[in-house]
Design an enzyme around this catalytic site. Structure first.
Site, PDB file in Angstrom:
ATOM      1  N   GLY A   1       0.836  -1.210   0.000  1.00  0.00           N
ATOM      2  CA  GLY A   1       0.000   0.000   0.000  1.00  0.00           C
ATOM      3  C   GLY A   1       0.862   1.249   0.000  1.00  0.00           C
ATOM      4  O   GLY A   1       0.607   2.202  -0.745  1.00  0.00           O
TER       5      GLY A   1
ATOM      6  N   ASP B   1       7.549   5.393   8.261  1.00  0.00           N
ATOM      7  CA  ASP B   1       6.990   4.671   9.401  1.00  0.00           C
ATOM      8  C   ASP B   1       5.710   5.395   9.780  1.00  0.00           C
ATOM      9  O   ASP B   1       5.700   6.616   9.940  1.00  0.00           O
ATOM     10  CB  ASP B   1       7.954   4.623  10.584  1.00  0.00           C
ATOM     11  CG  ASP B   1       7.516   3.540  11.545  1.00  0.00           C
ATOM     12  OD1 ASP B   1       7.680   2.351  11.210  1.00  0.00           O
ATOM     13  OD2 ASP B   1       6.979   3.859  12.623  1.00  0.00           O
TER      14      ASP B   1
ATOM     15  N   PHE C   1      -5.692   0.774   2.064  1.00  0.00           N
ATOM     16  CA  PHE C   1      -5.105  -0.387   2.738  1.00  0.00           C
ATOM     17  C   PHE C   1      -5.184  -0.151   4.242  1.00  0.00           C
ATOM     18  O   PHE C   1      -5.646   0.893   4.705  1.00  0.00           O
ATOM     19  CB  PHE C   1      -3.662  -0.636   2.269  1.00  0.00           C
ATOM     20  CG  PHE C   1      -2.658   0.395   2.720  1.00  0.00           C
ATOM     21  CD1 PHE C   1      -2.509   1.596   2.035  1.00  0.00           C
ATOM     22  CD2 PHE C   1      -1.867   0.191   3.840  1.00  0.00           C
ATOM     23  CE1 PHE C   1      -1.589   2.549   2.445  1.00  0.00           C
ATOM     24  CE2 PHE C   1      -0.937   1.136   4.272  1.00  0.00           C
ATOM     25  CZ  PHE C   1      -0.809   2.326   3.566  1.00  0.00           C
ATOM     26  N   GLY C   2      -4.733  -1.134   4.984  1.00  0.00           N
ATOM     27  CA  GLY C   2      -4.641  -0.979   6.439  1.00  0.00           C
ATOM     28  C   GLY C   2      -5.968  -0.588   7.081  1.00  0.00           C
ATOM     29  O   GLY C   2      -6.994  -1.237   6.876  1.00  0.00           O
ATOM     30  N   TYR C   3      -5.931   0.492   7.843  1.00  0.00           N
ATOM     31  CA  TYR C   3      -7.107   0.937   8.603  1.00  0.00           C
ATOM     32  C   TYR C   3      -8.052   1.821   7.777  1.00  0.00           C
ATOM     33  O   TYR C   3      -9.032   2.340   8.314  1.00  0.00           O
ATOM     34  CB  TYR C   3      -6.651   1.702   9.850  1.00  0.00           C
ATOM     35  CG  TYR C   3      -5.855   0.854  10.830  1.00  0.00           C
ATOM     36  CD1 TYR C   3      -6.493   0.127  11.828  1.00  0.00           C
ATOM     37  CD2 TYR C   3      -4.461   0.772  10.758  1.00  0.00           C
ATOM     38  CE1 TYR C   3      -5.776  -0.652  12.723  1.00  0.00           C
ATOM     39  CE2 TYR C   3      -3.726  -0.004  11.650  1.00  0.00           C
ATOM     40  CZ  TYR C   3      -4.391  -0.711  12.622  1.00  0.00           C
ATOM     41  OH  TYR C   3      -3.683  -1.489  13.513  1.00  0.00           O
ATOM     42  N   ASP C   4      -7.762   2.013   6.498  1.00  0.00           N
ATOM     43  CA  ASP C   4      -8.566   2.934   5.677  1.00  0.00           C
ATOM     44  C   ASP C   4     -10.071   2.625   5.663  1.00  0.00           C
ATOM     45  O   ASP C   4     -10.886   3.559   5.632  1.00  0.00           O
ATOM     46  CB  ASP C   4      -8.030   2.993   4.234  1.00  0.00           C
ATOM     47  CG  ASP C   4      -6.712   3.760   4.147  1.00  0.00           C
ATOM     48  OD1 ASP C   4      -6.377   4.477   5.111  1.00  0.00           O
ATOM     49  OD2 ASP C   4      -6.023   3.641   3.117  1.00  0.00           O
TER      50      ASP C   4
ATOM     51  N   ARG D   1       0.972  10.787   4.699  1.00  0.00           N
ATOM     52  CA  ARG D   1       2.106  10.387   3.839  1.00  0.00           C
ATOM     53  C   ARG D   1       2.404  11.487   2.810  1.00  0.00           C
ATOM     54  O   ARG D   1       3.565  11.856   2.599  1.00  0.00           O
ATOM     55  CB  ARG D   1       1.727   9.074   3.149  1.00  0.00           C
ATOM     56  CG  ARG D   1       2.802   8.450   2.296  1.00  0.00           C
ATOM     57  CD  ARG D   1       2.530   6.975   2.074  1.00  0.00           C
ATOM     58  NE  ARG D   1       2.587   6.252   3.321  1.00  0.00           N
ATOM     59  CZ  ARG D   1       1.506   5.753   3.949  1.00  0.00           C
ATOM     60  NH1 ARG D   1       0.312   5.824   3.408  1.00  0.00           N
ATOM     61  NH2 ARG D   1       1.632   5.153   5.106  1.00  0.00           N
TER      62      ARG D   1
HETATM   63  P1  ITT Z   1       7.373  -1.356   6.351  1.00  0.00           P
HETATM   64  O1  ITT Z   1       7.913  -1.322   7.777  1.00  0.00           O
HETATM   65  O2  ITT Z   1       8.034  -2.364   5.492  1.00  0.00           O
HETATM   66  O3  ITT Z   1       7.364   0.020   5.733  1.00  0.00           O
HETATM   67  P2  ITT Z   1       4.839  -1.884   7.679  1.00  0.00           P
HETATM   68  O4  ITT Z   1       3.476  -2.199   7.178  1.00  0.00           O
HETATM   69  O5  ITT Z   1       5.417  -2.787   8.739  1.00  0.00           O
HETATM   70  O6  ITT Z   1       5.825  -1.806   6.411  1.00  0.00           O
HETATM   71  P3  ITT Z   1       4.788   0.284   9.596  1.00  0.00           P
HETATM   72  O7  ITT Z   1       5.637  -0.428  10.582  1.00  0.00           O
HETATM   73  O8  ITT Z   1       5.063   1.749   9.340  1.00  0.00           O
HETATM   74  O9  ITT Z   1       4.857  -0.401   8.161  1.00  0.00           O
HETATM   75  O10 ITT Z   1       3.272   0.095  10.028  1.00  0.00           O
HETATM   76  C1  ITT Z   1       2.291   0.923   9.524  1.00  0.00           C
HETATM   77  C2  ITT Z   1       0.925   0.332   9.759  1.00  0.00           C
HETATM   78  O11 ITT Z   1       0.015   1.421   9.978  1.00  0.00           O
HETATM   79  C3  ITT Z   1       0.474  -0.383   8.495  1.00  0.00           C
HETATM   80  O12 ITT Z   1       0.630  -1.760   8.657  1.00  0.00           O
HETATM   81  C4  ITT Z   1      -0.963   0.033   8.348  1.00  0.00           C
HETATM   82  O13 ITT Z   1      -1.749  -0.932   8.975  1.00  0.00           O
HETATM   83  C5  ITT Z   1      -1.067   1.344   9.126  1.00  0.00           C
HETATM   84  N1  ITT Z   1      -1.062   2.475   8.187  1.00  0.00           N
HETATM   85  C6  ITT Z   1      -0.066   3.369   7.942  1.00  0.00           C
HETATM   86  N2  ITT Z   1      -0.416   4.228   6.990  1.00  0.00           N
HETATM   87  C7  ITT Z   1      -1.644   3.889   6.608  1.00  0.00           C
HETATM   88  C8  ITT Z   1      -2.516   4.387   5.644  1.00  0.00           C
HETATM   89  O14 ITT Z   1      -2.194   5.393   4.846  1.00  0.00           O
HETATM   90  N3  ITT Z   1      -3.703   3.792   5.494  1.00  0.00           N
HETATM   91  C9  ITT Z   1      -4.041   2.745   6.273  1.00  0.00           C
HETATM   92  N4  ITT Z   1      -3.281   2.193   7.204  1.00  0.00           N
HETATM   93  C10 ITT Z   1      -2.066   2.753   7.373  1.00  0.00           C
END
Ligand code: ITT
Length: 200
Positions: free
Chosen positions: A11, A70, A152-155, A181
């Site tokens: 993502g 991060d 992605f993620g919490y979106d 971001r």
């Molecule tokens: P890298 O360390 O390889 O970059 P990661 O997914 O482990 O990948 P992080 O440790 O920064 O990255 O964790 C960020 C988490 O926060 C990520 O897994 C998402 O669940 C959430 N997150 C961050 N930015 C987001 C976004 O723009 N939209 C949704 N969820 C987000």
């Protein structure tokens, strides 16, 4: 000058590549073999630097910058959880959907159907000679039901301030304009340009 992206999160790779559409962005996995990076910093900036430094140390080239991100979501009503632990809120190796469901469960435990929340991104730029970190934030609220298929993620549970749809329901251009971001990347962009011109 190459921009090497120190992230494995698809993502993030998609969003950063779209925001830096004019640049050639190379995910570090294209250049280096898989590496385990322990993110044990005390805040987003520390973890962004840990990731970027780890990749920079392994790059066998002089003409590059490493970019890392991060990030995470913070819910003040849940004692500021999950914050820097967003990627592993539901435990080590948790998938996005597990973390999102854990957040919904924690809201339910408190009897909340929604709560103010914000995303944070720390973006680090590391070269052989210099290091920079910039932050960006996006405010809004989280809700107790996932809606939409984008992002992605919490979106799917995050509604940005001023909107009534989740980031997963809204057109991606909205997130590109508002996101934590995008804001952090906007701040490091001039630094990358400066490094590029002093390199020429
Ligand atoms: P890298 O360390 O390889 O970059 P990661 O997914 O482990 O990948 P992080 O440790 O920064 O990255 O964790 C960020 C988490 O926060 C990520 O897994 C998402 O669940 C959430 N997150 C961050 N930015 C987001 C976004 O723009 N939209 C949704 N969820 C987000």
């Amino acid at each position: 000058m190459k921009i090497i992206l120190a992230t494995s999160n698809r993502g993030k790779i998609r969003e950063i590549t779209e925001i830096f559409a004019q640049d050639e962005i190379i995910p570090f996995s294209d250049l280096l073999r898989d590496m385990e990076i322990v993110e044990d910093g005390e805040d987003f900036a520390a973890n962004a630097l840990i990731k970027a430094r780890a990749v920079a140390k392994r790059v066998d080239d002089d003409d590059f910058v490493v970019l890392s991100d991060d990030s995470g979501i913070t819910v003040p009503a849940l004692n500021n959880e999950p914050g820097i632990f967003s990627a592993r809120y539901a435990g080590a190796g948790a998938k996005d959907i597990d973390n999102l469901n854990k957040l919904i469960k924690e809201l339910e435990k408190k009897g909340l159907t929604e709560a103010p929340a914000f995303y944070t991104a720390a973006v680090a730029v590391v070269t052989k000679e210099a290091e920079y970190v910039a932050h960006g934030w996006m405010h809004g609220k989280v809700i107790d039901r996932a809606r939409g298929g984008g992002g992605f993620g919490y979106d799917p549970i995050f509604i940005p301030k001023g909107y009534d749809k989740t980031l997963a329901e809204l057109d991606p251009t909205v997130k590109r304009r508002l996101s934590h971001r995008s804001k952090a990347l906007g701040l490091v962009r001039p630094i990358i340009e400066l490094l590029r011109s002093s390199d020429a």
